[in-house]
Design an enzyme around this catalytic site. Sequence first.
Site, PDB file in Angstrom:
ATOM      1  N   ARG A   1      -2.378 -14.465   4.824  1.00 17.95           N
ATOM      2  CA  ARG A   1      -3.018 -13.702   5.916  1.00 17.95           C
ATOM      3  C   ARG A   1      -2.222 -13.893   7.217  1.00 17.95           C
ATOM      4  O   ARG A   1      -2.117 -12.977   8.017  1.00 17.95           O
ATOM      5  CB  ARG A   1      -4.479 -14.135   6.113  1.00 17.95           C
ATOM      6  CG  ARG A   1      -5.396 -13.912   4.914  1.00 17.95           C
ATOM      7  CD  ARG A   1      -5.805 -12.489   4.674  1.00 17.95           C
ATOM      8  NE  ARG A   1      -6.453 -11.856   5.783  1.00 17.95           N
ATOM      9  CZ  ARG A   1      -7.169 -10.727   5.659  1.00 17.95           C
ATOM     10  NH1 ARG A   1      -7.338 -10.142   4.461  1.00 17.95           N
ATOM     11  NH2 ARG A   1      -7.711 -10.168   6.700  1.00 17.95           N
TER      12      ARG A   1
ATOM     13  N   HIS B   1      -2.149  -5.363   1.507  1.00 15.38           N
ATOM     14  CA  HIS B   1      -3.453  -6.017   1.352  1.00 15.38           C
ATOM     15  C   HIS B   1      -3.215  -7.503   1.136  1.00 15.38           C
ATOM     16  O   HIS B   1      -2.221  -7.886   0.509  1.00 15.38           O
ATOM     17  CB  HIS B   1      -4.178  -5.439   0.123  1.00 15.38           C
ATOM     18  CG  HIS B   1      -5.339  -6.286  -0.328  1.00 15.38           C
ATOM     19  ND1 HIS B   1      -6.561  -6.237   0.304  1.00 15.38           N
ATOM     20  CD2 HIS B   1      -5.440  -7.221  -1.298  1.00 15.38           C
ATOM     21  CE1 HIS B   1      -7.370  -7.115  -0.292  1.00 15.38           C
ATOM     22  NE2 HIS B   1      -6.718  -7.716  -1.269  1.00 15.38           N
TER      23      HIS B   1
ATOM     24  N   TYR C   1     -12.470  -1.654  -3.614  1.00 17.07           N
ATOM     25  CA  TYR C   1     -12.973  -1.762  -2.234  1.00 17.07           C
ATOM     26  C   TYR C   1     -14.494  -1.610  -2.162  1.00 17.07           C
ATOM     27  O   TYR C   1     -15.027  -1.315  -1.089  1.00 17.07           O
ATOM     28  CB  TYR C   1     -12.271  -0.741  -1.331  1.00 17.07           C
ATOM     29  CG  TYR C   1     -10.880  -1.174  -0.911  1.00 17.07           C
ATOM     30  CD1 TYR C   1     -10.703  -2.282  -0.069  1.00 17.07           C
ATOM     31  CD2 TYR C   1      -9.751  -0.507  -1.347  1.00 17.07           C
ATOM     32  CE1 TYR C   1      -9.437  -2.691   0.322  1.00 17.07           C
ATOM     33  CE2 TYR C   1      -8.474  -0.922  -0.948  1.00 17.07           C
ATOM     34  CZ  TYR C   1      -8.330  -2.006  -0.111  1.00 17.07           C
ATOM     35  OH  TYR C   1      -7.080  -2.418   0.285  1.00 17.07           O
TER      36      TYR C   1
ATOM     37  N   THR D   1      -5.456  -6.809  10.788  1.00 19.80           N
ATOM     38  CA  THR D   1      -5.714  -5.524  10.112  1.00 19.80           C
ATOM     39  C   THR D   1      -5.124  -4.364  10.906  1.00 19.80           C
ATOM     40  O   THR D   1      -4.506  -3.461  10.330  1.00 19.80           O
ATOM     41  CB  THR D   1      -7.245  -5.320   9.965  1.00 19.80           C
ATOM     42  OG1 THR D   1      -7.807  -6.483   9.363  1.00 19.80           O
ATOM     43  CG2 THR D   1      -7.547  -4.093   9.119  1.00 19.80           C
TER      44      THR D   1
ATOM     45  N   ASN E   1      -1.936   0.261   6.655  1.00 18.55           N
ATOM     46  CA  ASN E   1      -1.457  -0.998   7.240  1.00 18.55           C
ATOM     47  C   ASN E   1      -0.588  -1.816   6.281  1.00 18.55           C
ATOM     48  O   ASN E   1      -0.576  -3.043   6.325  1.00 18.55           O
ATOM     49  CB  ASN E   1      -2.621  -1.802   7.828  1.00 18.55           C
ATOM     50  CG  ASN E   1      -3.653  -2.184   6.795  1.00 18.55           C
ATOM     51  OD1 ASN E   1      -3.495  -1.890   5.616  1.00 18.55           O
ATOM     52  ND2 ASN E   1      -4.698  -2.855   7.218  1.00 18.55           N
TER      53      ASN E   1
ATOM     54  N   LYS F   1       0.822  -1.214   0.000  1.00 14.45           N
ATOM     55  CA  LYS F   1       0.000   0.000   0.000  1.00 14.45           C
ATOM     56  C   LYS F   1       0.865   1.278   0.000  1.00 14.45           C
ATOM     57  O   LYS F   1       2.076   1.214   0.280  1.00 14.45           O
ATOM     58  CB  LYS F   1      -0.934  -0.037   1.208  1.00 14.45           C
ATOM     59  CG  LYS F   1      -1.948  -1.196   1.156  1.00 14.45           C
ATOM     60  CD  LYS F   1      -2.939  -1.108   2.311  1.00 14.45           C
ATOM     61  CE  LYS F   1      -3.927  -2.267   2.251  1.00 14.45           C
ATOM     62  NZ  LYS F   1      -4.976  -2.142   3.303  1.00 14.45           N
TER      63      LYS F   1
ATOM     64  N   ARG G   1       2.597  -6.558   8.901  1.00 16.38           N
ATOM     65  CA  ARG G   1       1.929  -5.359   9.443  1.00 16.38           C
ATOM     66  C   ARG G   1       2.554  -4.938  10.776  1.00 16.38           C
ATOM     67  O   ARG G   1       2.674  -3.744  11.060  1.00 16.38           O
ATOM     68  CB  ARG G   1       0.426  -5.606   9.564  1.00 16.38           C
ATOM     69  CG  ARG G   1      -0.262  -5.495   8.193  1.00 16.38           C
ATOM     70  CD  ARG G   1      -1.680  -5.976   8.240  1.00 16.38           C
ATOM     71  NE  ARG G   1      -2.429  -5.621   7.030  1.00 16.38           N
ATOM     72  CZ  ARG G   1      -3.582  -6.177   6.717  1.00 16.38           C
ATOM     73  NH1 ARG G   1      -4.140  -7.086   7.485  1.00 16.38           N
ATOM     74  NH2 ARG G   1      -4.207  -5.816   5.609  1.00 16.38           N
TER      75      ARG G   1
ATOM     76  N   PHE H   1     -15.382   4.044   6.992  1.00 15.06           N
ATOM     77  CA  PHE H   1     -14.026   4.420   6.582  1.00 15.06           C
ATOM     78  C   PHE H   1     -13.814   4.351   5.068  1.00 15.06           C
ATOM     79  O   PHE H   1     -12.714   4.595   4.579  1.00 15.06           O
ATOM     80  CB  PHE H   1     -12.991   3.541   7.298  1.00 15.06           C
ATOM     81  CG  PHE H   1     -13.151   2.052   7.076  1.00 15.06           C
ATOM     82  CD1 PHE H   1     -12.697   1.450   5.913  1.00 15.06           C
ATOM     83  CD2 PHE H   1     -13.771   1.252   8.032  1.00 15.06           C
ATOM     84  CE1 PHE H   1     -12.839   0.082   5.700  1.00 15.06           C
ATOM     85  CE2 PHE H   1     -13.925  -0.123   7.831  1.00 15.06           C
ATOM     86  CZ  PHE H   1     -13.458  -0.706   6.650  1.00 15.06           C
TER      87      PHE H   1
ATOM     88  N   GLU I   1      -9.597 -10.291  -7.635  1.00 12.14           N
ATOM     89  CA  GLU I   1      -8.638  -9.192  -7.463  1.00 12.14           C
ATOM     90  C   GLU I   1      -7.453  -9.336  -8.424  1.00 12.14           C
ATOM     91  O   GLU I   1      -6.990  -8.342  -8.999  1.00 12.14           O
ATOM     92  CB  GLU I   1      -8.171  -9.157  -6.005  1.00 12.14           C
ATOM     93  CG  GLU I   1      -9.297  -8.755  -5.071  1.00 12.14           C
ATOM     94  CD  GLU I   1      -9.005  -8.968  -3.589  1.00 12.14           C
ATOM     95  OE1 GLU I   1      -9.902  -8.717  -2.784  1.00 12.14           O
ATOM     96  OE2 GLU I   1      -7.882  -9.391  -3.244  1.00 12.14           O
TER      97      GLU I   1
HETATM   98  P1  ATP Z   1      -7.093  -5.811   3.334  1.00 14.11           P
HETATM   99  O1  ATP Z   1      -8.421  -6.146   2.686  1.00 14.11           O
HETATM  100  O2  ATP Z   1      -6.520  -4.487   2.887  1.00 14.11           O
HETATM  101  O3  ATP Z   1      -6.110  -6.938   3.254  1.00 14.11           O
HETATM  102  P2  ATP Z   1      -8.147  -6.590   5.868  1.00 14.11           P
HETATM  103  O4  ATP Z   1      -8.798  -7.704   5.101  1.00 14.11           O
HETATM  104  O5  ATP Z   1      -7.241  -6.964   6.988  1.00 14.11           O
HETATM  105  O6  ATP Z   1      -7.346  -5.639   4.893  1.00 14.11           O
HETATM  106  P3  ATP Z   1     -10.657  -5.211   5.762  1.00 14.11           P
HETATM  107  O7  ATP Z   1     -11.695  -5.353   6.825  1.00 14.11           O
HETATM  108  O8  ATP Z   1     -10.846  -5.923   4.454  1.00 14.11           O
HETATM  109  O9  ATP Z   1      -9.257  -5.612   6.413  1.00 14.11           O
HETATM  110  O10 ATP Z   1     -10.466  -3.666   5.496  1.00 14.11           O
HETATM  111  C1  ATP Z   1      -9.858  -3.196   4.297  1.00 14.11           C
HETATM  112  C2  ATP Z   1      -8.942  -2.046   4.632  1.00 14.11           C
HETATM  113  O11 ATP Z   1      -9.700  -0.962   5.107  1.00 14.11           O
HETATM  114  C3  ATP Z   1      -7.938  -2.319   5.752  1.00 14.11           C
HETATM  115  O12 ATP Z   1      -6.777  -2.979   5.339  1.00 14.11           O
HETATM  116  C4  ATP Z   1      -7.620  -0.923   6.209  1.00 14.11           C
HETATM  117  O13 ATP Z   1      -6.687  -0.283   5.302  1.00 14.11           O
HETATM  118  C5  ATP Z   1      -8.963  -0.238   6.088  1.00 14.11           C
HETATM  119  N1  ATP Z   1      -9.710  -0.302   7.342  1.00 14.11           N
HETATM  120  C6  ATP Z   1     -10.305  -1.405   7.906  1.00 14.11           C
HETATM  121  N2  ATP Z   1     -10.900  -1.117   9.059  1.00 14.11           N
HETATM  122  C7  ATP Z   1     -10.673   0.218   9.260  1.00 14.11           C
HETATM  123  C8  ATP Z   1     -11.022   1.142  10.276  1.00 14.11           C
HETATM  124  N3  ATP Z   1     -11.737   0.771  11.345  1.00 14.11           N
HETATM  125  N4  ATP Z   1     -10.611   2.424  10.125  1.00 14.11           N
HETATM  126  C9  ATP Z   1      -9.897   2.823   9.051  1.00 14.11           C
HETATM  127  N5  ATP Z   1      -9.534   2.005   8.047  1.00 14.11           N
HETATM  128  C10 ATP Z   1      -9.912   0.722   8.152  1.00 14.11           C
HETATM  129 MG    MG Z   2      -9.940  -7.402   3.339  1.00 16.50          MG
END
Ligand code: ATP
Ligand code: MG
Length: 139
Positions: free
Chosen positions: A87, A117, A51, A93, A114, A11, A104, A59, A128
């Site tokens: 993962r 992805h 997304y 996350t 973070n 990212k 992370r 968010f 994706e």
């Molecule tokens: P990713 O899909 O990026 O691998 P993830 O699967 O761990 O991350 P998701 O729940 O899919 O988490 O959320 C997608 C992305 O949205 C997160 O990686 C983070 O960048 C952002 N995000 C998630 N939760 C929050 C939050 N509470 N506040 C701000 N940003 C958030």
């Molecule tokens: Mg995700």
Amino acid sequence: MATNRTFTMIKPDAVANGHIGAILNDIIAAGFKVVAMKYTHLTEKNAGAFYEVHKERPFYGDLVQFMTSGPIVAAILEKDNAVEEFRKLIGATDPTKAEEGTIRNKYATSIEANAVHGSDSDENAAIEGNFFFSALERH
Ligand code: ATP
Ligand code: MG
């Protein structure tokens, strides 16, 4: 049955902080093979579509802004049980909850910024990967 491919992005925060090389090194050291890779910069339209599943989350707007704030590295990775294994390698996350030694834990700065992805299912890994790469770009 689990397939052997997942999709990742390094990212904008991790790219800006100079962590591309270290993150790729961790990924390869963990036994993943790079099938496809590109350095690119998402438009708002691209990031919004990527997304889309989070559209209703509070968010979402910030996330799209963040993901378009600078270049990213996108890649398809291969390993047995790739989605779950990746993962595990990236951690939770929220980096404050990510286990010691995870990507992370080492390189992320906040729950939003973070560092990486990782796809959350085989189905999403395929969707994706197809979003970023043509058949000619996979080796
Ligand atoms: P990713 O899909 O990026 O691998 P993830 O699967 O761990 O991350 P998701 O729940 O899919 O988490 O959320 C997608 C992305 O949205 C997160 O990686 C983070 O960048 C952002 N995000 C998630 N939760 C929050 C939050 N509470 N506040 C701000 N940003 C958030
Ligand atoms: Mg995700």
